[in-house]
Design an enzyme around this catalytic site. Sequence first.
Site, PDB file in Angstrom:
ATOM      1  N   ASP A  47     -31.580  37.818 -25.989  1.00 59.22           N
ATOM      2  CA  ASP A  47     -30.576  38.352 -26.690  1.00 59.22           C
ATOM      3  C   ASP A  47     -29.820  39.087 -25.281  1.00 59.22           C
ATOM      4  OD1 ASP A  47     -31.585  38.112 -29.042  1.00 59.22           O
ATOM      5  OD2 ASP A  47     -31.519  40.062 -29.503  1.00 59.22           O
ATOM      6  N   ASP A  48     -28.472  39.405 -25.653  1.00 62.22           N
ATOM      7  CA  ASP A  48     -27.574  40.014 -24.646  1.00 62.22           C
ATOM      8  C   ASP A  48     -26.886  39.430 -23.705  1.00 62.22           C
ATOM      9  OD1 ASP A  48     -28.533  42.085 -26.591  1.00 62.22           O
ATOM     10  OD2 ASP A  48     -29.540  43.261 -25.042  1.00 62.22           O
ATOM     11  N   HIS A  98     -24.408  37.699 -31.453  1.00 56.96           N
ATOM     12  CA  HIS A  98     -24.838  39.014 -31.373  1.00 56.96           C
ATOM     13  C   HIS A  98     -23.832  39.896 -31.343  1.00 56.96           C
ATOM     14  CE1 HIS A  98     -28.592  41.192 -30.799  1.00 56.96           C
ATOM     15  NE2 HIS A  98     -28.280  41.678 -29.347  1.00 56.96           N
ATOM     16  N   HIS A 102     -21.578  44.406 -28.986  1.00 55.59           N
ATOM     17  CA  HIS A 102     -22.923  45.170 -28.978  1.00 55.59           C
ATOM     18  C   HIS A 102     -23.069  46.593 -28.606  1.00 55.59           C
ATOM     19  CE1 HIS A 102     -27.423  45.838 -28.555  1.00 55.59           C
ATOM     20  NE2 HIS A 102     -27.821  44.327 -28.541  1.00 55.59           N
ATOM     21  N   HIS A 193     -35.145  39.171 -23.437  1.00 56.60           N
ATOM     22  CA  HIS A 193     -33.717  39.406 -22.953  1.00 56.60           C
ATOM     23  C   HIS A 193     -33.503  38.635 -21.673  1.00 56.60           C
ATOM     24  CE1 HIS A 193     -34.362  42.721 -25.611  1.00 56.60           C
ATOM     25  NE2 HIS A 193     -32.785  42.722 -25.977  1.00 56.60           N
TER      26      HIS A 193
HETATM   27 ZN   LIG Z   1     -29.168  43.195 -28.267  1.00 57.27          ZN
END
Ligand SMILES: [Zn+2]
Length: 229
Positions: A47-48, A98, A102, A193
């Site tokens: 993620d991210d 995502h 965020h 991540h």
């Molecule tokens: Zn995230």
Amino acid sequence: MGALLIVCILAAGGFLFYASYNIASGVYLKAFCRANTREKEVALTFDDGPDPVQTPLVLDLLSRHQAKASFFCIGEKAVPYPEIVRRMHHEGHLIGNHSLQHKNSFPLTPYREMLSDLTQTQEILEGIIESPVTFFRPPFGVTNPTVGKAVRTLGYTTIGWSVRSLDTRGEPVEQIMKRITKQIRPGAVILLHDRLPDSVELLTALLEYLQANGYKVKRVDELVNDYAL
Ligand SMILES: [Zn+2]
């Protein structure tokens, strides 16, 4: 009576908290959190990203191990680094949505705004990889009726996780590995991540562990297809 009312309110509040913060609860939307299988197969999800420094190193490592992963990208981070997102796609990884920024406030975003946030992200990612982006992971894994409604409108498949590495806490890799390996089972979806200084060190240790223990790494959409929601 007063005490009973308080107990009821606390129970209701506890349930709503559980429903919002536990992506596996399935109260507001159905999320794929693990495959129901006895096969030693797991999915690695990042993620991210994309991160200009760490993501290419993560991709190098995955490529050396011939492992395919899933990257849930932040729309605004993808804009300045389209070549990294394109590389993910070309090397056989799955790209997912995502959200645009965020933001901490994402779960509280009004419905129309949330719809536009997710659509913009989808357009950015699809514009880069020239393929449909239909997989989604909610920021912070938080779900609520608005997120549920937006996801249903857009027809996304929501991906949760069964193994939360908590790799963003800055703990030593050994400690994170201990947490991960304790939770690994056939069909696990592992949350990682690709933006951390230790991302590569952790992934190295994890890939070695999976190989040594006979686990096959699959893309999360393959697990979804093989073992439907
Ligand atoms: Zn995230």
